[in-house]
Structure formats: structure tokens, C-alpha cells
Design a protein around this motif. Structure first.
Motif, PDB file in Angstrom:
ATOM      1  N   HIS A  52       0.827  -1.211   0.000  1.00 22.41           N
ATOM      2  CA  HIS A  52       0.000   0.000   0.000  1.00 22.41           C
ATOM      3  C   HIS A  52       0.859   1.258   0.000  1.00 22.41           C
ATOM      4  N   MET A  53       1.937   1.226   0.776  1.00 20.86           N
ATOM      5  CA  MET A  53       2.845   2.394   0.807  1.00 20.86           C
ATOM      6  C   MET A  53       3.394   2.650  -0.593  1.00 20.86           C
ATOM      7  N   ASN A  54       3.775   1.584  -1.243  1.00 22.94           N
ATOM      8  CA  ASN A  54       4.274   1.692  -2.623  1.00 22.94           C
ATOM      9  C   ASN A  54       3.255   2.354  -3.538  1.00 22.94           C
ATOM     10  N   LYS A  55       2.017   1.875  -3.454  1.00 18.65           N
ATOM     11  CA  LYS A  55       0.949   2.432  -4.287  1.00 18.65           C
ATOM     12  C   LYS A  55       0.778   3.922  -4.040  1.00 18.65           C
ATOM     13  N   GLN A  56       0.950   4.311  -2.759  1.00 20.78           N
ATOM     14  CA  GLN A  56       0.752   5.727  -2.420  1.00 20.78           C
ATOM     15  C   GLN A  56       2.062   6.512  -2.508  1.00 20.78           C
ATOM     16  N   LYS A  57       3.110   5.836  -3.029  1.00 21.27           N
ATOM     17  CA  LYS A  57       4.419   6.475  -3.220  1.00 21.27           C
ATOM     18  C   LYS A  57       4.995   7.009  -1.907  1.00 21.27           C
ATOM     19  N   ALA A  58       4.763   6.264  -0.823  1.00 20.28           N
ATOM     20  CA  ALA A  58       5.298   6.667   0.477  1.00 20.28           C
ATOM     21  C   ALA A  58       6.563   5.864   0.759  1.00 20.28           C
ATOM     22  N   ASP A  59       7.583   6.532   1.333  1.00 17.62           N
ATOM     23  CA  ASP A  59       8.818   5.837   1.718  1.00 17.62           C
ATOM     24  C   ASP A  59       8.721   5.312   3.134  1.00 17.62           C
ATOM     25  N   ILE A  60       7.937   5.997   3.932  1.00 15.20           N
ATOM     26  CA  ILE A  60       7.944   5.731   5.363  1.00 15.20           C
ATOM     27  C   ILE A  60       6.524   5.953   5.886  1.00 15.20           C
ATOM     28  N   TYR A  73      -1.239  16.030  17.544  1.00 12.92           N
ATOM     29  CA  TYR A  73      -0.727  17.269  16.957  1.00 12.92           C
ATOM     30  C   TYR A  73       0.769  17.439  17.202  1.00 12.92           C
ATOM     31  N   ARG A  74       1.267  16.915  18.321  1.00  9.26           N
ATOM     32  CA  ARG A  74       2.710  17.036  18.565  1.00  9.26           C
ATOM     33  C   ARG A  74       3.480  16.202  17.542  1.00  9.26           C
ATOM     34  N   MET A  75       2.961  15.028  17.219  1.00  9.84           N
ATOM     35  CA  MET A  75       3.600  14.213  16.180  1.00  9.84           C
ATOM     36  C   MET A  75       3.607  14.977  14.859  1.00  9.84           C
ATOM     37  N   LYS A  76       2.448  15.517  14.499  1.00  7.30           N
ATOM     38  CA  LYS A  76       2.341  16.297  13.258  1.00  7.30           C
ATOM     39  C   LYS A  76       3.367  17.418  13.252  1.00  7.30           C
ATOM     40  N   SER A  77       3.515  18.095  14.392  1.00  7.97           N
ATOM     41  CA  SER A  77       4.429  19.234  14.460  1.00  7.97           C
ATOM     42  C   SER A  77       5.882  18.783  14.378  1.00  7.97           C
ATOM     43  N   SER A  78       6.139  17.501  14.673  1.00  8.98           N
ATOM     44  CA  SER A  78       7.519  16.993  14.623  1.00  8.98           C
ATOM     45  C   SER A  78       7.942  16.632  13.204  1.00  8.98           C
ATOM     46  N   ILE A  79       6.966  16.594  12.298  1.00  9.69           N
ATOM     47  CA  ILE A  79       7.263  16.140  10.932  1.00  9.69           C
ATOM     48  C   ILE A  79       7.911  17.257  10.125  1.00  9.69           C
ATOM     49  N   ASN A  80       9.069  16.937   9.557  1.00  9.38           N
ATOM     50  CA  ASN A  80       9.876  17.898   8.808  1.00  9.38           C
ATOM     51  C   ASN A  80      10.010  17.519   7.353  1.00  9.38           C
ATOM     52  N   THR A  81       9.274  16.488   6.946  1.00 11.78           N
ATOM     53  CA  THR A  81       9.449  15.939   5.609  1.00 11.78           C
ATOM     54  C   THR A  81       8.109  15.967   4.882  1.00 11.78           C
ATOM     55  N   GLU A  82       8.125  15.630   3.598  1.00  9.20           N
ATOM     56  CA  GLU A  82       6.870  15.677   2.836  1.00  9.20           C
ATOM     57  C   GLU A  82       5.852  14.702   3.412  1.00  9.20           C
ATOM     58  N   LEU A  83       4.622  15.181   3.600  1.00  6.29           N
ATOM     59  CA  LEU A  83       3.593  14.393   4.265  1.00  6.29           C
ATOM     60  C   LEU A  83       2.554  13.912   3.252  1.00  6.29           C
ATOM     61  N   ILE A  84       2.236  12.626   3.307  1.00  6.28           N
ATOM     62  CA  ILE A  84       1.073  12.123   2.558  1.00  6.28           C
ATOM     63  C   ILE A  84      -0.005  11.844   3.594  1.00  6.28           C
ATOM     64  N   ASP A  85      -1.013  12.709   3.615  1.00  3.97           N
ATOM     65  CA  ASP A  85      -2.090  12.571   4.602  1.00  3.97           C
ATOM     66  C   ASP A  85      -3.166  11.666   4.029  1.00  3.97           C
ATOM     67  N   ALA A  86      -3.196  10.429   4.469  1.00  7.94           N
ATOM     68  CA  ALA A  86      -4.190   9.476   3.954  1.00  7.94           C
ATOM     69  C   ALA A  86      -4.565   8.522   5.076  1.00  7.94           C
ATOM     70  N   VAL A  87      -5.732   7.939   4.927  1.00  2.65           N
ATOM     71  CA  VAL A  87      -6.200   6.967   5.919  1.00  2.65           C
ATOM     72  C   VAL A  87      -5.178   5.831   6.021  1.00  2.65           C
ATOM     73  N   ASN A  88      -4.864   5.396   7.227  1.00  6.99           N
ATOM     74  CA  ASN A  88      -3.950   4.270   7.413  1.00  6.99           C
ATOM     75  C   ASN A  88      -4.410   3.069   6.597  1.00  6.99           C
ATOM     76  N   PRO A  89      -3.514   2.466   5.815  1.00 11.16           N
ATOM     77  CA  PRO A  89      -3.927   1.258   5.070  1.00 11.16           C
ATOM     78  C   PRO A  89      -4.367   0.136   6.007  1.00 11.16           C
ATOM     79  N   GLU A  90      -3.877   0.147   7.242  1.00 11.69           N
ATOM     80  CA  GLU A  90      -4.251  -0.886   8.217  1.00 11.69           C
ATOM     81  C   GLU A  90      -5.755  -0.870   8.497  1.00 11.69           C
TER      82      GLU A  90
END
Lengths: 620, 620
Positions: free
Chosen positions: A206-214, A302-319
Motif C-alpha cells: 500500500h505504501m508503494n501504491k501511495q508512493k510513500a517511503d515511510i 498534533y505534537r507528532m504532526k508538528s515533529s514532521i519535517n518531511t513531505e507528508l502524505i495525509d491518507a487513511v492508514n492502510p491498516e
């Protein structure tokens, strides 16, 4: 005492220059149910309901909660400063609207002050020398990232600012309950039906499909499903509070060492899962650079969100979708769990029908009895939520729970509603039956019959692949809407496997709301509750809840047809049904269902119970 | 000849450096039905269906069309280069996907060429000396603005460019039909129910709510509704091709002078509506600066969008909802129109049942007969669409129309499907009946009965305010889905008042698609068709279509309940029904409906017809 707490909170707010302090009901993981450690909103307001948001300003203290809790909140807020805002009522502002109005009102006031003052004398808490700003405060660890981003925008648009570095209540709270650290355990593959390695592979696809590295996870149920690990950090939700970060090669679990024993550590090591200290998630997120990170802003704080310094893909968890579609092993296990559950509920009904009128039974006695019968089943772990045993008018409150202060005695008339469920190694159950304890009014019979028809009509649905709960919901609601009656909630929800009994993304409901994701397309293997009801305040409450397994039907030129199999096996009380109000098709559905209940449950009963079951599952 | 046209088009494309030329089916106003002048796609492809997009490149000529037209398009494309893409079929790319693939494939090729060439020798048509770009061409006046913006983005993302200044086909098209300029006329207030002044006021209220200063309209039905003016510029759609620009004070109508007579000019002057030359809309749009302009990108063309230089509020035209909610005068008029229509259809049925087997009737005879009967009604203006009279297997094609080359003779067996409607001063109608001409197979009877049940079940819906067609659709579909059968279209659509018989935003359908706006919440006064069917290729087609008026039901603590009133009055053929397959409730619905049909229609019939109607509307 609560007013004292409000005063103390305000003095902390003043010190920090905070004008509005928001206290949501949540833990660090946006869990629906929270441990005692996180009952901050309850601590400050005294309101014990499971949902609500408190907002404290220098002028007012307010609590927002929904229709399930209007009555309870009014009672519990008595004698303290908190003012109740009934969410969903006409003209009641949302928290956001309230804040917006507050900010604009006070910004005007500030600006007026400044005209009279010398501007440069005034410094706001951000240290900038521009005009002072209204400051919105909250604990960034308990606010959902999506709400935080929304408040950020609100602040920006209204020249306000945000302070979110601290849990102010923590300072006030003596004897705060400890942070939960239950023992984690592995759910063996004979129960989970799929190895962690396979699940990691699926998520990576799923990460691959959404072009996510992490990919970062903070939803404790998503993590429990992925790792095949369970615990007991939240009452009746068998999970461990933790986060997870994975890329295409590595997977790190952020968890307290106290949760882990040697066996679990070995399991993790075998699966190449690195263990990191729970709190390191923030710094580790911060370090990620130049990667595409898949994060579900509705399921991280929100603290996690604020810690993110990289490009974000905001999508529902594939899980979310992966765990909702139960695998064949899970389906077989869940059916087995439902047989145990059906035995407990049937034995309870036998006991109830034979005891009522001969000895005193209270609501709490009834709850205790059914919990006891359930606990006698093999591989029983826990009840899956606090049992609701509500008599008469108490059942009109959808989330009623009896306690010492309010514990009705059952009389041989009217209805007892029992909503209960169990966690077993074979999965989790959620079932409601409403029992006639004696004489019923014509209205009670009419409504009970309508609810049974609702339940059966939805269960009988045949539909093309692609339908969602919004398309199907009316099959349940129509028999009640025809009578001018409604239940003010969805018709049903997904159910986890030894997880939260409320699970997305499948559900039955009719309102399609703009800001709420749509219900999922029904897939083979999804399990959804079917629980229509009628709730007449001051009179009675009726609910019949079965769980429906979605299966493939015929496939032809028109497409793939889908259908449901009812996997809850317990009698529906014929004493309360007016058969004349049912169509032939509905009667056949009921007879077929009761035949299946008898065949499935009778082998586990005593001779007496079996004879009785035969009679109460007779053809109508 | 068509291949010659393709060659000529390609040579024009080459001259302009265009690589892909898109020819949608549209006029300058995104109308569903278009005048002959605009049948550019039909001119180049030879395909006569009402929907489709042609795309011509140097290598290929392709046509996209939907399931209604697969068979017809295959037939009509024979002998020419056009290749058919069946929209909605598995693995068939959309026009956009096709273009994207084309661009990326050719950009690679270009880049390869450049490596071998000296870069500066190559200049693309934009005159820039950077690497050459693939160029997408279309006539900006016929492409919907939303699609244009999408193609813009596609071009941008793929280093392509756009050329949209010309209608290339115009050059090739000798003897192109003239641009339509029918006579406009005023729809008096006794028919429209609301003055233009009041309508302008309502639209301005909506503009205020949306903070718009100015509002542009290009949807010809929205304009006709707003101005209470009708015409005849589109076959069977009584409108004038025009645009409109209004702010809080002024209102300008962009229309061809030839459309207007003295009476209309006076009416416009009385209503302070300025008349401007049709083509001036582009320059006038271009001149607007510093205002907020409300424009519906789904309902203006790309050239209009490109002319906008000011802040744009892209939202659905407020006229869409306003005109869909029929006012009380309109409702009363429409009911009167349906009585006339019902008389025509009932008389047709009498004629059909008494003539079949005694003399030769063709499909075209049947269409002519019903058109004739309708035209005899008072205040009749036109049929509201081309009558479908389809016998036997022809009816399996949903949009079949008989002509000289294909005109079946009716036999005294099987079904005749007749879908027809009229425009009256009192509104527009759309009704389908399927008639048994003699013996039917068991399957035909079974399916007919299921369709009747579908129709009645939806009409009987009681629902809470807030429901949309997506919530209700399954009430119609369930009786067919239970049999493993479906109809591959929505269950129903809104209907205009002396306008297009297909009107949004209300509809019945179940698929909720991402890029298509949701069906509207049902409001009192909305009218929607209820037209389930069964279409078995090579065998038969069945459809029963009534129109449903949405009304308020009871209101209580649960909310405002809504319900429908069936306002189409024509017998449903009992000869084709197997009563045993209907529930008691369905039989009662049918009997109630037939009673109403008899009471409403019988006063307008001859003695013989009345006797016969009594019998065929008998209780079952």
C-alpha cells in the motif's frame, strides 16, 4: 473543588499568556476509550461520559457533549462553573465557532486598549512586539493532528496564536493514576490468521501504491493488528499504548519497556522489529528528511504532526481497511466466538425468564449474571465493553450503565435491554437483546416488532458490489420511519478482532456528512453490527443487535452481488412480537434465523434449556 | 468521406502544431441536448448518439461513448478510422488517461530526437525556444471550463501546452446548419408562479451568502428559469442560447437580437434587464476587476473561464436548486399537465390494446399515435423528447429510437415499451409504460412484476429530511437485486418546468462517485422520476416511469418526515403482473394508485374508454 481546579487552571493560563484552553477527551493515540491516566476532561469537569470537550477561558468554563450524554452531563455539572453546550442542537455553536467568536470579540477589545496605550509597551507572550494576540492553548499530545491543524488555521486567520507544549492539568492533578503498562502478549497465528511478516508486506504494498517511503502509526488497534500483539492498557480494549514507524526495510515499535517480557521480545526480534523507547517517536519523526511520510492526520496527535519535517502524505492508514476485512481464519474463529457468546446469552435468557417474579433481580444482578456466563466460556479474556443492562425507561438512554446510585429492580413487566459482548482468543463480540419480562403495552409490542423487522430486513439485503452503509441503511430504518420513529444513531459499526468493538471503515448509517469520511464499500469478510432500536424517553428502550458477515453472492453480467450472513446466534424474544405486523418474507427470515439458532446453540445446553429453546425458537 | 475529413483535420492540426485534438459533444453552454449547428462530433465521426468525445491524433482517431451506445456506435463507426473506446468498461482508459499516456510517450520520443538534433533548431508552436511540447487542441467555446482546467493541469504536469482559440471543424464543414435563433417568448406568471424580480432577488440573496459581487450564467435552463423566458433554440428543449451577467443592481442578458421581438424587449425593459450582443460576454467578463465573481465551472465554457480576470468563486449555480424546488403554482400546473398526459397515454393504451392483432402497427406508428394524442391536449407546445416506442428486444436498448431503417412491426405477444413526454404551458412530463401485446413468457411476467414492485416501493418511501437519492435508491433496486438483476443507470432524475426533462440536482441513484456532485437532499416541491427497469439484450426491455412530487409528512421530536406523491396518472398493465409475487403492502399500493388513476383520468374519456379503464384499474 472543581471550581477550585478551574481557578488554579486559570492562574496557570495567565502565567503563560493563554486565553482559551481546550481539553479534549483523548489519549496520545486518539483512542475512542481511554485509560484513567488520560481522564483529564473528567478531572476538571466532573463529567464522566466517554465523549466531550472542555474549554476554559478567563470568563467562562464550557463543556461540549453529544445527545447520548445531555441528561447525564446536566446532572454531573451541577454545582460547578461549567456550562453545557449540547452538540448537534440548533443554534449551539461548535467548539471552533465558539473560539472564533471569542477571538474576534477579544481582538477588538485588545485593539481598543492599544489605541489608548502606547503600542510598544505591550508585548505578547510570543515575544514579538507586534500587537498582542489571543492565545489558544492545549496539550499537543492529546489533540488530534487534524483538529490541531484546523486550530492553527483558525489562529492564523484571526491573528491569534497557539501554545501547545504543556499538559497544564498535570500540574494540578495530585494522585493522578499511573500511566498504563500492562503485559503485552503475542496473538498466535492460529487466531490472527496471518503472520506479522505477511501483514508488513501488505502494508508496504500500500505504501508503494501511495508512493510513500515511510509510514508512522499511532492508532493502537492498527498497531496491535499489524504486530499480532495484544495487551491490556485500556479497559476492555486489549492493546498496548505505543507508536510505530516503518519504511520498506525496517520497522520500529515505540513502546514502554515495562510492557514487554522476554517472550514478546523474542517474537519481535524474530520478526526484525526494533524496539525503541515510547517517547522517542517525536525526535525520530523530527529526524526524517527528504522522504515521503504516510501519516493519517486523523490518527496521530498534533505534537507528532508538528515533529514532521518531511513531505507528508495525509491518507487513511492502510491498516484500517486491511484489518476490517477479516481473513478466513479470523472469520472461522469469530463464528466460534459467537457460538460461545450465543450460549451465554441463551443461558442468560433462560435464567432471566425462569427467575423473574420469583426472586429480586436488579440491573446490576443481570449484568453480573451475563458477565459470569460469558466468563465460563473457553478462551474468554474479558468482556468487550461495560455491559448495559437497562430496565424500562432506563433503556431509553442508549449508553446507560447501572451503578450503586441507580440500579433498578426488574419487575415482571416491560423490557430489559442487555447490550454486552466478550473478548475471546477467537475474536470480539457485541450483541444486544431486549427481553419481555411480562406484560407489554400495545405500543411496546408494536415497536419491538418494528425493530425486529428492521433488523431482519437489513440482514436480508442483496446488493451489487460497490454499495456502502449509506446505500443500505434505509432497509433497516424504513419499518420505523413508516411509523414516524427514528433512532438517533447509526444502524451499525464494524467490530475488531480482539480489539475495539467499534471499528471502521465499514458501518451502516444514512447521513452523508461533509467532514466525515464516507462509509467503506462492503467487502467480503467485513463484519458489521445491525442494531436498530427505538428509544422513548421516560418509557422504554428496544434494541436488537446481530453481527453481519459480508459474503459474495452470485456474479453475472450485472456484476458481483453481495449478501450478509448473520453470525450472532441468540433467540429474539417471540413474547414481544406481534406476528401479524410482519410480512411473509419477514416471518420466513425470522423462522430461518431461529432454526439456525436452535441448531447451533442447543448442543451446548442442558436438557431443560434445550427443551425451552426449542419452544422459544418455534416457527411463527 | 469521414476518413477524408480526418485527413483534412490532421492537416489543419499540423499547420497549428496541434498533436491531440479533442471534440466533445456540447454547445457553448454545456447543454445536454444540442442544436444541429453544434453536432461537430457527429460530423467528424458519423456517430449520431447524444453523448461521446472524439479525439484525433496524427496516429489514431478515437471515440469514447457510454454503455447506452456501445452497439449503435460500433455500427455507425464501421468503415471509418475511428476506434471505439467503451467508457466504463474494465481497463478502458478515460480520455484524460489516453491523453496522458500519449503525451508521455511522445515527449520521450521528442526528447530522443532532440538528443540527436541541435536543440536550437527546433521551435515549438508557442514560439519559445525551449524543448518542443506536445500540444492539446480543442475549441475553448465548447469545452466545459472544469474539463479545460483539468486539461490545463494535465498539460502543465506533463510539459505539454494547450491551443484552444479555434473551432477547426468549422473550416471543414460545408453547409453547416445555421446557428439557432428561435423566437423568445415570455412565460406568464400564472405559469411560472414567480416573477423575474422575485427570482433575481432570491439569486442575489444567495450571492450575498456566498460573498459574491457578480454572477455569470451560461446554463440555458438556469437563464430561462430566471428570466421566465422560453424559446426553441434546442430541439425539444424550449430555451434561448444566451449568457447572463448580474450584480446586485444590474442584470445583462447576452443574446442574439434575432431571438427577440418587441414584446420580449418590453418585458425585459420593464424588468430592468439590459440586452447585450451574445458574443460580448467574453469581453465583458474580461473587463471585470477587483470583484468576486460567482461562476459554476461545470456550467460555463473554457473560453469564458479564460476571460475571467477577477477573483472566482467556483460554486454550483444557485439557480440549480431554486428551479428544482417547484413553487406551489408550478406544482399545481404540473399536476394539470400530468392529467393531460395521463389522458393521452390512457387513450393510447386503449387504442393499442384494441388495435393490436387487427391491423399492422409499427414502432413508428405507435410513436406517431401517442405524439398525436398528446398534441391534442390544451396548451401543448411540443413533445419533451423524441418518443421511444420499442418493441421486443429493441426495448433492451435504453435509448432506442425507431427510424425508416429499423422499424419493427408489433406482434400480439411480448412487450411494447413507450417512453414519452410533453411540454405544456403547465410544465413538462416524462412517462414510461410497458404494455403486454399478448402472450408473455414466465420470465417476462416475473421481471415486469419485479419492476412494478420496484416502482411502488420507492414511491411509498417515508424518510427523514436530509435523505438524498443515494439513501433511497435501494428501495427501488432491492426487488431486482434479489433476483440478481440490475439496470445500469440511475433510478430517476429531476424534471424541469417547460425546460430540459433531465434536471438536477435531485436524482435517485446508488453509486456515490468522487468527481460527481452528490444528489441533493430532497426538498418539498422537488419532482423526480421513478423509473426502474429490466433490459435483457436480445430479449426484452421493461420500464415503468412515474414522477414523484416530494412533500412534507409528519414532524415530531425525531425531525421532519418526508414522502412522495405520485403525480403521473396512467394504468400499469395488469395483464403483465403476477400478483402472487407481490406483498400485501405492494398490492395495496397498486390498488390505491389505480383508484387514483381512474378517478383522475376517467372524466376525460369516452364511455367505452371509461368502461375499459374501470376494468384495467381493478383491484388485485
Amino acid at each position: 473543588m472543581r471550581n477550585q481546579r478551574i481557578r488554579e487552571l486559570r492562574s496557570l493560563m495567565k502565567e503563560r499568556g493563554i486565553d482559551i484552553y481546550i481539553i479534549p477527551t483523548s489519549d496520545y493515540h486518539q483512542s475512542e476509550y481511554i485509560s484513567d491516566y488520560f481522564k483529564v476532561r473528567q478531572f476538571i469537569t466532573g463529567f464522566t461520559g466517554s465523549a466531550g470537550t472542555a474549554v476554559v477561558t478567563m470568563e467562562e468554563a464550557c463543556l461540549w457533549t453529544d445527545g447520548r450524554y445531555y441528561i447525564q452531563a446536566e446532572k454531573e455539572l451541577q454545582g460547578c462553573e461549567f456550562k453545557l453546550y449540547k452538540m448537534g442542537m440548533d443554534k449551539v455553536p461548535t467548539v471552533r465557532e465558539y473560539m472564533k467568536e471569542y477571538i474576534s470579540r477579544h481582538t477588538e477589545k485588545y485593539n481598543k486598549c492599544i489605541e489608548n496605550d502606547v503600542i510598544n509597551n505591550v508585548e505578547n507572550h510570543t515575544g514579538q512586539s507586534s500587537s498582542p494576540k489571543i492565545c489558544i492553548g492545549f496539550d499537543g499530545q492529546v489533540l488530534c493532528a487534524r483538529d490541531g491543524v484546523d486550530y492553527e488555521r483558525l489562529a492564523e486567520e484571526n491573528h491569534a496564536c497557539i501554545y501547545c507544549e504543556e499538559d497544564l492539568i498535570d500540574t494540578l492533578w495530585d494522585n493522578r493514576p499511573p500511566f498504563p503498562t500492562s503485559q503485552a502478549y503475542v496473538l498466535e497465528e492460529q487466531y490472527s490468521g496471518k503472520s506479522t511478516a505477511d501483514k508488513l508486506r501488505e502494508v508496504r504494498e500500500h505504501m508503494n501504491k501511495q508512493k510513500a517511503d515511510i509510514h508512522v502509526l499511532s492508532d493502537v488497534c492498527d498497531i496491535a493488528w499489524l504486530l499480532n500483539i495484544r495487551g491490556d492498557d485500556i479497559r476492555h480494549v486489549p492493546v498496548i499504548l505505543s507508536c510505530l514507524l516503518m519504511d520498506m526495510d525496517k520497522c520500529c515499535w515505540y513502546v514502554k519497556k515495562e510492557n514487554l517480557n522476554q517472550k514478546v521480545l523474542e517474537y519481535l526480534s524474530d520478526n526484525h522489529i526494533e524496539v525503541r523507547e515510547y517517547n522517542c517517536i517525536y525526535q525520530d519523526l523530527h529526524k526524517i528528511k527528504g522522504k515521503k511520510l504516510l501519516a493519517d492526520l486523523g490518527r496521530i496527535n498534533y505534537r507528532m504532526k508538528s515533529s514532521i519535517n518531511t513531505e507528508l502524505i495525509d491518507a487513511v492508514n492502510p491498516e484500517q481497511l486491511l484489518k476490517a476485512v477479516k481473513n478466513p481464519t479470523e472469520v472461522e474463529n469469530i463464528k466460534a466466538a459467537h457460538i460461545k457468546d450465543g450460549v451465554a446469552v441463551t443461558k442468560f435468557m433462560y435464567w432471566l425468564k425462569h427467575t423473574i417474579g420469583t426472586q429480586t433481580i436488579t440491573e446490576m444482578d443481570a449484568a453480573k449474571k451475563i458477565n459470569q456466563l460469558r466468563s465460563e466460556q473457553e478462551h474468554y479474556i474479558d468482556i468487550s465493553f461495560d455491559t448495559i443492562a437497562a430496565y424500562g425507561e432506563n433503556a431509553a438512554m442508549m449508553h446507560y450503565e447501572a451503578d450503586e446510585s441507580c440500579n433498578a429492580i426488574l419487575e415482571p413487566k416491560g423490557f430489559l435491554l442487555v447490550d454486552s459482548g466478550g473478548h475471546y482468543l477467537e475474536g470480539s463480540t457485541d450483541i444486544t437483546r431486549t427481553f419481555a419480562l411480562g406484560e407489554l403495552s400495545k405500543e411496546e409490542q408494536k415497536m419491538f416488532t418494528a425493530v425486529v423487522r428492521s433488523n431482519l430486513n437489513l440482514a436480508a439485503a442483496k446488493f451489487l458490489y460497490g454499495c456502502t452503509g449509506e446505500n443500505l441503511d434505509i432497509l433497516a430504518r424504513e419499518p420505523l420511519w413508516e411509523l414516524g420513529v427514528d433512532y438517533r444513531c447509526g444502524t451499525g459499526h464494524g467490530n475488531g478482532y480482539l480489539l475495539n468493538v467499534h471499528e471502521g471503515p465499514n458501518s451502516f448509517r444514512w447521513r452523508i456528512q461533509e467532514n466525515i469520511p464516507r462509509a467503506a464499500v462492503f467487502e467480503e469478510g467485513m463484519i458489521t453490527t445491525d442494531e436498530p432500536g427505538v428509544y422513548e424517553e421516560g418509557k422504554y428502550g428496544i434494541r436488537i443487535e446481530n453481527e453481519l458477515l459480508c459474503k459474495k453472492g452470485i456474479k453475472n453480467d450485472y456484476g458481483q452481488f453481495m449478501e450478509f450472513e448473520t453470525i450472532t446466534y441468540a433467540p429474539i424474544d417471540l413474547d414481544a412480537i406481534n406476528v401479524e405486523e410482519m410480512t411473509l418474507k419477514e416471518k420466513n427470515s425470522l423462522n430461518d434465523y431461529h432454526k439456525k439458532v436452535y441448531e447451533t446453540i442447543s448442543p451446548y445446553l442442558s436438557e431443560d434449556e434445550r427443551e425451552w429453546l426449542k419452544d422459544i425458537t418455534r416457527k411463527v
